[in-house]
Design a protein around this motif. Structure first.
Motif, mmCIF file in Angstrom:
data_model
loop_
_atom_site.group_PDB
_atom_site.id
_atom_site.type_symbol
_atom_site.label_atom_id
_atom_site.label_comp_id
_atom_site.label_asym_id
_atom_site.label_seq_id
_atom_site.Cartn_x
_atom_site.Cartn_y
_atom_site.Cartn_z
ATOM 1 N N SER A 68 -0.354 -1.328 13.092
ATOM 2 C CA SER A 68 0.556 -1.804 12.056
ATOM 3 C C SER A 68 -0.204 -1.963 10.748
ATOM 4 N N ILE A 69 0.324 -1.355 9.677
ATOM 5 C CA ILE A 69 -0.257 -1.483 8.340
ATOM 6 C C ILE A 69 0.885 -1.825 7.389
ATOM 7 N N PRO A 70 0.930 -3.063 6.795
ATOM 8 C CA PRO A 70 0.080 -4.220 7.141
ATOM 9 C C PRO A 70 0.597 -4.881 8.414
ATOM 10 N N PHE A 73 4.792 -6.487 9.341
ATOM 11 C CA PHE A 73 5.433 -6.184 8.052
ATOM 12 C C PHE A 73 6.932 -6.333 8.194
ATOM 13 N N THR A 77 8.255 -5.260 2.629
ATOM 14 C CA THR A 77 6.831 -5.025 2.348
ATOM 15 C C THR A 77 6.435 -3.567 2.528
ATOM 16 N N GLY A 79 5.867 -1.439 5.104
ATOM 17 C CA GLY A 79 4.777 -1.131 6.026
ATOM 18 C C GLY A 79 5.097 0.067 6.900
#
Length: 766
Positions: A68-70, A73, A77, A79
């Motif tokens: 997960s990025i960020p 999320f 956001t 992500g």
């Protein structure tokens, strides 16, 4: 007071919130606020992720195998979930004997293809296995060659693995093939090889894996009348031939024999004793037979050797299969082009060679051209001279059948003399006919020719050269008639000019003396030209004629230069306008004499050619250089004279009679320079081999007219001379009339008064 106001505001806010609705993440049901489940909205978190609801909010978490990025999320956001490459983790994902292959959200463990192994540095790739590191994989009789995922064994010569490229190689028994050594040798097999042991009287020239050919050492027979050096060469070659025939090993290597042959040939050519036909035949035959012996013994693919008088190049090919394609050899004077199929011929003994030998300073006598003269029926009655215009070359191939080749060979020769083929020059491709001891053109044709090269196409091989035929240019009857009649007319007019300038008193002066000597020089030059220009049979006499013509024609131009100087002085100078006779003689005769003496000493062969008694073409500068200088100087004098005359005519009080006379003198002098100078513009091409009939006619006509034009310009157009001619004619006529009248009177007196003759005689005397 301030604290009371703050509490009042806070209470007001709480009352207003409760009265209008629920907080973020909550919805109002009936009168109560409950949590809103945002995860009910589909695809809120996207692919490879899951939505997790919380009180008043939510967050997104990735599936297994994704990052997960960020972290955690939400949709606000922006992500995403990224695939995790498990094969690059520090902890190996697969056992050591398997290769990790990453997939979307996971990975697989698999085996490497055959011939590959997992690369420990890169867990996700396989590297090739180098089987050739094992020295025993192909054995000692082959070379191992690694391939991606595999390998092959390339067997050495004489070994085979019989199409199994990954097995070891074993010896081939070549002797199972009955044709490998032919019928003239015994085949013996060896590990990895074989040899052909020739029968007695046969040899493969040291090439033990080639077929054997019969050795005929009688080709190096020694004649009793041979020169000592030629005998030595043949003796040496005969011994080497016999050694090869008996033992299979020569006494010298091919390179040593070639060096001995070239050195000995150089000695024979420099000695200059092979000009006669018999010796030349023996020499060329010995060279050809020697190359048949030497060529197969040479090791290098191409061998070149050069001495002062000889140049040789030999190409050799060996192998089980006959060579193919074109082969070209070249020396400093010739280029030889053929095909390996022609070189080898129908029978291939396992080797083939082609050689080209060039000889310098080889001369031929006139009797060696009788065959080519016989072959040309149209030349029998013509006086044609032949000479070699290229170096002689010998072309030799291993093919024993060269009398009639399947396809012609090409030889390109460089001319010794750069002369273009024209009406008077022709080129022929010839070979040395040993049977007749002469040059012959049968079987050779001229492909093309220019001033520097000739290409020959020949259907057989021997010793070749380019023959240059010099055809005499037959002067037409009209040209001979114009020459003789014109020169006689010119001599007659010049003789009248000489009498006029010598005895006409009214025109005596410096300019008249110049005209007198000019006429004398041209008279003698034309007389010598008429009588001796074709006297080429006597070399000394022809050189004397050329020298006299050189001197008197130069002297005529020098006297014309003096006339230009005299006219310049008459216009520019007022007093002392005459030239001293000593100075005139020094310039008119001394300068040409000095030029002729210096020219004769520096290059005596320049006087006289094969066709005319005149200066040779390369020596023509000794005449035209002084003539050009004189013409340029005279032109400058005439330009200045005309310019000064124009100034004087434009003056206020010109002496018209004197100026008109000088103007007339100048016009005739310029015309005279144009006549003589223009004649030699064409005369410079007269004695070249490439001179055309048009140039001959122009020169002859101008040469014939020069005496007549000088007589017209300086005598008939001169008023004073015409008056003297009239007086002379009147005097001659009056003398005739007086003699006739006296004779008539006497006859009549005697008939009427015969008795008073004494008295009448006395009266007449009184």
């Amino acid at each position: 007071m301030e604290l009371q106001w703050a509490l009042l505001v806070l209470g007001f806010f709480l009352l207003s919130t409760e009265s209008h609705g629920c907080g973020v993440g909550y919805i109002k049901k009936n009168t109560n606020c409950t949590d809103e489940d945002e995860c009910e909205t589909p695809s809120l978190c996207g692919e490879n992720s899951q939505c997790v609801n919380t009180h008043g909010s939510y967050y997104c978490t990735c599936n297994e195998g994704f990052l997960s990025i960020p972290p955690n999320f939400t949709a606000s956001t922006a992500g995403e979930c990224v695939d995790i490459n498990e094969c690059f983790d520090k902890t190996p994902a697969c056992p050591s004997d398997l290769v990790c292959v990453n997939t979307i959200g996971s990975y697989n463990c698999t085996n490497c293809p055959k011939g590959f192994i997992r690369d420990p540095k890169l867990n996700s790739s396989c590297k090739d296995i180098d089987e050739c590191k094992d020295p025993d994989v192909c054995g000692t009789n082959a070379d191992c060659k690694n391939l991606p995922g595999s390998f092959i064994c390339e067997c050495h010569t004489g070994y085979s693995n019989y199409s199994n490229n990954q097995s070891k190689c074993t010896d081939i028994d070549e002797c199972k093939d009955p044709d490998v050594c032919g019928t003239n040798a015994d085949c013996k097999n060896h590990i990895g090889s074989f040899i052909c042991e020739c029968h007695k009287g046969y040899s493969n020239y040291g090439n033990n894996q080639s077929k054997c050919t019969e050795m005929n050492c009688d080709e190096f027979k020694i004649e009793s009348d041979m020169q000592g050096k030629l005998k030595d060469i043949l003796t040496l070659l005969r011994d080497s031939c016999e050694s090869l025939r008996d033992t299979g090993v020569g006494r010298q290597t091919g390179e040593q024999l070639l060096e001995i042959l070239i050195t000995s040939t150089d000695y024979l050519l420099s000695d200059g004793n092979i000009a006669d036909s018999e010796t030349l035949s023996q020499f060329l035959d010995a060279v050809e037979n020697s190359m048949h012996l030497i060529g197969p013994q040479l090791k290098a693919p191409v061998t070149r050797m050069e001495t002062h008088n000889t140049f040789a190049e030999v190409a050799v090919r060996r192998g089980q299969a006959p060579p193919s394609g074109c082969v070209t050899l070249s020396t400093d004077s010739a280029l030889f082009n053929t095909s390996w199929e022609t070189v080898v011929g129908k029978s291939y003994p396992g080797f083939g060679f082609v050689a080209l030998v060039s000889y310098k300073d080889m001369e031929s006598s006139s009797d060696q051209f009788h065959t080519i003269s016989r072959e040309r029926s149209d030349d029998r009655e013509r006086n044609i001279t032949y000479q070699l215009n290229s170096k002689v070359v010998t072309a030799v191939v291993s093919n024993p059948e060269t009398k009639q080749l399947s396809e012609p060979v090409t030889l390109i020769f460089t001319h010794e003399q750069e002369r273009a083929e024209s009406e008077g020059v022709g080129y022929s491709c010839v070979y040395w006919n040993e049977a007749e001891g002469a040059w012959s053109g049968r079987g050779c044709e001229e492909a093309w020719s220019n001033s520097t090269h000739t290409a020959c196409s020949c259907s057989h091989l021997s010793s070749f050269a380019v023959l240059m035929a010099l055809y005499p240019i037959q002067e037409s009857f009209e040209l001979v008639l114009i020459t003789r009649v014109g020169l006689v007319l010119s001599l007659l007019c010049l003789f009248l000019c000489i009498l006029t300038f010598r005895f006409c008193r009214s025109i005596q002066g410096t300019r008249n003396s110049i005209h007198l000597h000019l006429s004398v020089c041209l008279f003698i030059a034309d007389l010598v030209f008429l009588c001796g220009i074709s006297s080429t049979h006597d070399q000394v006499g022809c050189a004397i004629v050329a020298g006299l013509l050189h001197f008197f024609f130069l002297s005529a131009f020098c006297w014309m230069l003096l006339e230009g100087v005299q006219l310049y002085r008459m216009v520019v100078l007022v007093f002392h306008t005459t030239l001293k006779h000593l100075y005139m003689y020094a310039a008119g005769y001394g300068v040409p004499l000095a030029i002729v003496i210096i020219s004769a000493i520096s290059y005596p062969r320049g006087y006289g050619t094969d066709r005319h008694c005149w200066l040779s073409l390369e020596f023509m500068w000794s005449f035209f250089a002084p003539v050009c200088i004189i013409v340029v100087l005279n032109s400058l004098f005439f330009i200045i004279t005309v310019w000064k005359l124009a100034e004087k005519f434009s003056s206020l009080n010109p002496d018209l009679s004197k100026l008109r006379n000088i103007r007339g003198f100048t016009v005739t002098a310029v015309a005279q320079l144009c006549v003589l100078g223009g004649m030699w513009v064409f005369g410079c091409f007269l004695f070249q081999e490439e001179g055309t009939q048009v140039v001959l006619y122009l020169f002859t006509i101008l040469n014939s007219l020069q005496g007549a034009l000088i007589f017209i310009m300086h005598c008939l157009l001169s008023k004073q001379v015409r008056e003297e001619y009239c007086k002379l004619i009147s005097r001659i006529c009056s003398d005739k009339e007086k003699k006739y009248s006296d004779f008539s009177t006497n006859q009549s007196s005697n008939s009427q008064r015969p008795l008073r003759s004494d008295q009448s005689t006395a009266e007449s005397k009184i």
